[in-house]
Write an enzyme that holds these catalytic residues in place. Structure first.
Site, PDB file in Angstrom:
ATOM      1  N   ARG A 170       9.222  -2.649 -13.366  1.00  0.00           N
ATOM      2  CA  ARG A 170      10.240  -2.836 -14.407  1.00  0.00           C
ATOM      3  C   ARG A 170      11.200  -1.405 -14.456  1.00  0.00           C
ATOM      4  O   ARG A 170      10.759  -0.335 -14.179  1.00  0.00           O
ATOM      5  CB  ARG A 170       9.748  -2.980 -15.756  1.00  0.00           C
ATOM      6  CG  ARG A 170       9.088  -4.351 -15.901  1.00  0.00           C
ATOM      7  CD  ARG A 170       8.899  -4.468 -17.293  1.00  0.00           C
ATOM      8  NE  ARG A 170       7.777  -3.997 -17.944  1.00  0.00           N
ATOM      9  CZ  ARG A 170       7.517  -3.703 -19.297  1.00  0.00           C
ATOM     10  NH1 ARG A 170       8.489  -4.240 -20.189  1.00  0.00           N
ATOM     11  NH2 ARG A 170       6.511  -3.070 -19.756  1.00  0.00           N
ATOM     12  N   ASN A 192       3.465  -7.996 -11.129  1.00  0.00           N
ATOM     13  CA  ASN A 192       3.906  -8.764 -12.483  1.00  0.00           C
ATOM     14  C   ASN A 192       5.055  -9.693 -12.007  1.00  0.00           C
ATOM     15  O   ASN A 192       5.714  -9.541 -11.115  1.00  0.00           O
ATOM     16  CB  ASN A 192       4.496  -7.865 -13.278  1.00  0.00           C
ATOM     17  CG  ASN A 192       3.437  -7.154 -14.225  1.00  0.00           C
ATOM     18  OD1 ASN A 192       2.497  -7.926 -14.584  1.00  0.00           O
ATOM     19  ND2 ASN A 192       3.532  -5.698 -14.417  1.00  0.00           N
ATOM     20  N   ALA A 224       0.756  -1.167   0.162  1.00  0.00           N
ATOM     21  CA  ALA A 224       0.065   0.232  -0.136  1.00  0.00           C
ATOM     22  C   ALA A 224       0.813   1.383  -0.075  1.00  0.00           C
ATOM     23  O   ALA A 224       0.396   2.386  -0.173  1.00  0.00           O
ATOM     24  CB  ALA A 224      -0.940  -0.278   1.224  1.00  0.00           C
ATOM     25  N   HIS A 268      -1.174 -10.447 -19.600  1.00  0.00           N
ATOM     26  CA  HIS A 268      -0.940  -9.194 -19.477  1.00  0.00           C
ATOM     27  C   HIS A 268       0.788  -8.983 -19.627  1.00  0.00           C
ATOM     28  O   HIS A 268       1.582  -8.870 -18.437  1.00  0.00           O
ATOM     29  CB  HIS A 268      -1.221  -8.841 -18.142  1.00  0.00           C
ATOM     30  CG  HIS A 268      -0.874  -7.502 -17.641  1.00  0.00           C
ATOM     31  ND1 HIS A 268      -1.353  -6.057 -18.414  1.00  0.00           N
ATOM     32  CD2 HIS A 268       0.162  -6.931 -16.995  1.00  0.00           C
ATOM     33  CE1 HIS A 268      -0.554  -5.165 -17.733  1.00  0.00           C
ATOM     34  NE2 HIS A 268       0.236  -5.613 -17.027  1.00  0.00           N
ATOM     35  N   ASP A 280      -5.179  -2.939 -19.367  1.00  0.00           N
ATOM     36  CA  ASP A 280      -5.095  -3.037 -21.003  1.00  0.00           C
ATOM     37  C   ASP A 280      -6.237  -2.572 -21.693  1.00  0.00           C
ATOM     38  O   ASP A 280      -6.166  -2.131 -22.770  1.00  0.00           O
ATOM     39  CB  ASP A 280      -4.702  -4.563 -21.194  1.00  0.00           C
ATOM     40  CG  ASP A 280      -3.616  -5.116 -20.457  1.00  0.00           C
ATOM     41  OD1 ASP A 280      -2.645  -4.291 -20.661  1.00  0.00           O
ATOM     42  OD2 ASP A 280      -3.656  -6.138 -19.865  1.00  0.00           O
TER      43      ASP A 280
HETATM   44  P1  NAD Z   1       6.654   0.311  -5.787  1.00  0.00           P
HETATM   45  O1  NAD Z   1       8.089  -0.197  -5.979  1.00  0.00           O
HETATM   46  O2  NAD Z   1       6.399   1.726  -6.361  1.00  0.00           O
HETATM   47  O3  NAD Z   1       5.650  -0.392  -4.817  1.00  0.00           O
HETATM   48  C1  NAD Z   1       5.871  -1.560  -4.432  1.00  0.00           C
HETATM   49  C2  NAD Z   1       5.287  -1.636  -3.029  1.00  0.00           C
HETATM   50  O4  NAD Z   1       5.493  -3.087  -2.412  1.00  0.00           O
HETATM   51  C3  NAD Z   1       6.587  -0.869  -2.076  1.00  0.00           C
HETATM   52  O5  NAD Z   1       6.058  -0.019  -1.217  1.00  0.00           O
HETATM   53  C4  NAD Z   1       7.235  -2.248  -1.143  1.00  0.00           C
HETATM   54  O6  NAD Z   1       7.630  -1.803  -0.025  1.00  0.00           O
HETATM   55  C5  NAD Z   1       5.980  -3.073  -1.237  1.00  0.00           C
HETATM   56  N1  NAD Z   1       6.599  -4.346  -0.818  1.00  0.00           N
HETATM   57  C6  NAD Z   1       7.703  -5.239  -1.464  1.00  0.00           C
HETATM   58  N2  NAD Z   1       7.766  -6.381  -0.742  1.00  0.00           N
HETATM   59  C7  NAD Z   1       6.353  -6.587  -0.057  1.00  0.00           C
HETATM   60  C8  NAD Z   1       6.042  -7.596   0.826  1.00  0.00           C
HETATM   61  N3  NAD Z   1       6.403  -8.694   1.124  1.00  0.00           N
HETATM   62  N4  NAD Z   1       4.785  -7.283   1.482  1.00  0.00           N
HETATM   63  C9  NAD Z   1       4.224  -6.090   1.357  1.00  0.00           C
HETATM   64  N5  NAD Z   1       4.694  -4.964   0.433  1.00  0.00           N
HETATM   65  C10 NAD Z   1       5.656  -5.461  -0.157  1.00  0.00           C
HETATM   66  O7  NAD Z   1       5.982  -0.768  -7.567  1.00  0.00           O
HETATM   67  P2  NAD Z   1       4.949  -0.166  -8.110  1.00  0.00           P
HETATM   68  O8  NAD Z   1       5.055   0.729  -9.140  1.00  0.00           O
HETATM   69  O9  NAD Z   1       3.647   0.137  -7.054  1.00  0.00           O
HETATM   70  O10 NAD Z   1       4.555  -1.492  -8.852  1.00  0.00           O
HETATM   71  C11 NAD Z   1       3.945  -2.755  -7.944  1.00  0.00           C
HETATM   72  C12 NAD Z   1       3.891  -3.984  -9.205  1.00  0.00           C
HETATM   73  O11 NAD Z   1       2.645  -3.972  -9.903  1.00  0.00           O
HETATM   74  C13 NAD Z   1       5.133  -4.137  -9.918  1.00  0.00           C
HETATM   75  O12 NAD Z   1       5.339  -5.701  -9.943  1.00  0.00           O
HETATM   76  C14 NAD Z   1       4.514  -4.003 -11.259  1.00  0.00           C
HETATM   77  O13 NAD Z   1       5.032  -4.438 -12.008  1.00  0.00           O
HETATM   78  C15 NAD Z   1       2.941  -4.324 -11.247  1.00  0.00           C
HETATM   79  N6  NAD Z   1       2.206  -3.424 -12.137  1.00  0.00           N
HETATM   80  C16 NAD Z   1       1.207  -4.075 -12.641  1.00  0.00           C
HETATM   81  C17 NAD Z   1       0.198  -3.759 -13.488  1.00  0.00           C
HETATM   82  C18 NAD Z   1      -0.849  -4.384 -14.079  1.00  0.00           C
HETATM   83  O14 NAD Z   1      -1.494  -4.070 -14.928  1.00  0.00           O
HETATM   84  N7  NAD Z   1      -1.337  -5.599 -13.505  1.00  0.00           N
HETATM   85  C19 NAD Z   1       0.509  -2.186 -13.893  1.00  0.00           C
HETATM   86  C20 NAD Z   1       1.395  -1.677 -13.070  1.00  0.00           C
HETATM   87  C21 NAD Z   1       2.333  -2.281 -12.448  1.00  0.00           C
HETATM   88  C1  LMR Z   2       1.857  -2.110 -17.148  1.00  0.00           C
HETATM   89  O1  LMR Z   2       1.170  -2.962 -18.162  1.00  0.00           O
HETATM   90  O2  LMR Z   2       1.928  -0.924 -17.116  1.00  0.00           O
HETATM   91  C2  LMR Z   2       2.486  -2.904 -16.185  1.00  0.00           C
HETATM   92  O3  LMR Z   2       2.404  -4.150 -16.311  1.00  0.00           O
HETATM   93  C3  LMR Z   2       3.830  -2.291 -15.596  1.00  0.00           C
HETATM   94  C4  LMR Z   2       4.764  -2.571 -16.685  1.00  0.00           C
HETATM   95  O4  LMR Z   2       5.743  -3.404 -16.435  1.00  0.00           O
HETATM   96  O5  LMR Z   2       4.625  -2.348 -17.925  1.00  0.00           O
END
Ligand code: NAD
Ligand code: LMR
Length: 337
Positions: A104, A142, A31, A200, A173
């Site tokens: 990433r 991811n 969060a 995805h 998407d």
């Molecule tokens: P971020 O690094 O900004 O935030 C991730 C958070 O997770 C951090 O606050 C970190 O402290 C926390 N964290 C790490 N290990 C943890 C654990 N064991 N328990 C609880 N919290 C933990 O990253 P972000 O930009 O928020 O992205 C998070 C993930 O979402 C990435 O894997 C990213 O690729 C993915 N993502 C997915 C989509 C999608 O369409 N599904 C889109 C964007 C990003």
């Molecule tokens: C996205 O689609 O933006 C996420 O899956 C984050 C990424 O790594 O591109």
């Protein structure tokens, strides 16, 4: 006088019991991150949520304290791993949203995140299987193509698996498909509802543009399809090392959570795309597939099939299936290794 007072007490009791019956706790794990914070802010404003529970390895209580000053009813609590924080964060949750994990950097694929994120998701799923086995799991971390199988295998291991309650969030998407198509055509996003299926990541993201009713030249079709498949890379490149999509993702995840909450409360006809346990390509050895899903009181309701595909989309599907199959196997193997 006595009768009036008694009536008020009865009314208050009814109000209390109906609000207790409607109590809906949503937990966000990760969060304090780039997605976690704006997502939590949006969820705080959702009146269907009575308790927002925020967990992160750092700063969960800080984000909760901040959001708890907003003058909207509902409880906000925050946790770190100290004092059984994860257990408290998820116990009694109706929905657990997981954006925990690393994003990433330019040049990486989503699969490059597997080594770090698979373990994080596995640990969080293990806690959920023990302390919140009835929760609906919305997985954002991811590579989604592999993290959803990881969560499912953990739930199977603990004998609490219900495929109707495990979702990979692919809403971004369709959000991108709508936006990019409207930009190309000069139309309103409201009129561009695009079906996107598959998975995805890159080639596993399959937009079904032939079903939109719009016409595209071959060049437009190829460019638009590529943009939808690799939209995430645009953000990763623009952020130049400081992360991937967070704001558009939190918008997409908040939309998905809101749709799921409405369906869980009994509203029908709500359709969102999601990566779920699916019969659509089981005969080809794929346990999971993203398509439009009608959400229900149980979570996953009717899984829509793909509808008519043109030749180009059939080729996209052929390219996606082997990649998706590999990603799924990687997640499953990770749990059983
Ligand atoms: P971020 O690094 O900004 O935030 C991730 C958070 O997770 C951090 O606050 C970190 O402290 C926390 N964290 C790490 N290990 C943890 C654990 N064991 N328990 C609880 N919290 C933990 O990253 P972000 O930009 O928020 O992205 C998070 C993930 O979402 C990435 O894997 C990213 O690729 C993915 N993502 C997915 C989509 C999608 O369409 N599904 C889109 C964007 C990003
Ligand atoms: C996205 O689609 O933006 C996420 O899956 C984050 C990424 O790594 O591109």
């Amino acid at each position: 006088m006595f009768a009036v007072r008694r009536l008020n007490v009865e009314t208050a009791k009814r109000a209390f019991s109906s609000s207790a019956a409607n109590a809906t706790k949503v937990a966000v794990l990760g969060a304090a991150g780039g997605i976690g914070q704006p997502l939590s802010l949006t969820l705080k404003q959702n009146e269907l949520i009575s308790h927002l529970s925020l967990y992160d390895i750092v700063n969960g209580p800080g984000v909760a304290a901040d959001l708890d000053h907003i003058d909207i009813d509902g409880k906000v609590t925050g946790y770190t791993p100290d004092n059984d924080g994860l257990k408290h964060a998820i116990t009694d949750a109706t929905i657990i949203v997981i954006p925990a994990g690393v994003p990433r950097k330019p040049g990486m694929t989503r699969d490059d995140l597997f080594n770090t994120n698979a373990g994080i998701v596995k640990d969080l799923a293990t806690a959920a299987a023990q302390y919140a086995p009835k929760a609906h799991m919305a997985i954002i971390s991811n590579p989604v193509n592999s993290t959803v199988p990881i969560v499912s295998e953990i739930f199977k291991k603990y004998k609490v698996y219900d495929p109707k309650r495990i979702f990979g969030v692919t809403t971004l998407d369709v959000v991108r498909a709508s936006r990019f198509t409207s930009q190309l055509k000069g139309t309103s996003t409201k009129n561009e509802k695009i079906t996107v299926v598959g998975g995805h990541s890159g080639v596993t993201i399959i937009p079904l543009l032939s079903q939109t009713g719009s016409t595209f030249t071959d060049d437009e079709l190829k460019a638009l399809t590529h943009r939808i498949q690799f939209g995430g890379d645009e953000v990763v490149k623009a952020k130049a090392g400081s992360g991937s999509a967070t704001l558009s993702m939190s918008f997409a995840a908040a939309r998905f959570v809101n749709s799921l909450l409405r369906a869980l409360k009994g509203e029908s006809g709500i359709i969102e795309p999601a990566y779920v346990r699916s019969p659509l390509f089981e005969s080809k050895g794929l346990e999971y597939f993203a398509s439009n899903v009608e959400l229900s009181r149980e979570g996953v309701g009717k899984i829509h099939d793909l509808g008519p595909l043109n030749q180009y989309e059939k080729q996209l599907l052929e390219a996606a299936l082997p990649e998706l199959k590999k990603n799924i196997a990687k997640g499953v193997d990770f749990v059983h290794k």
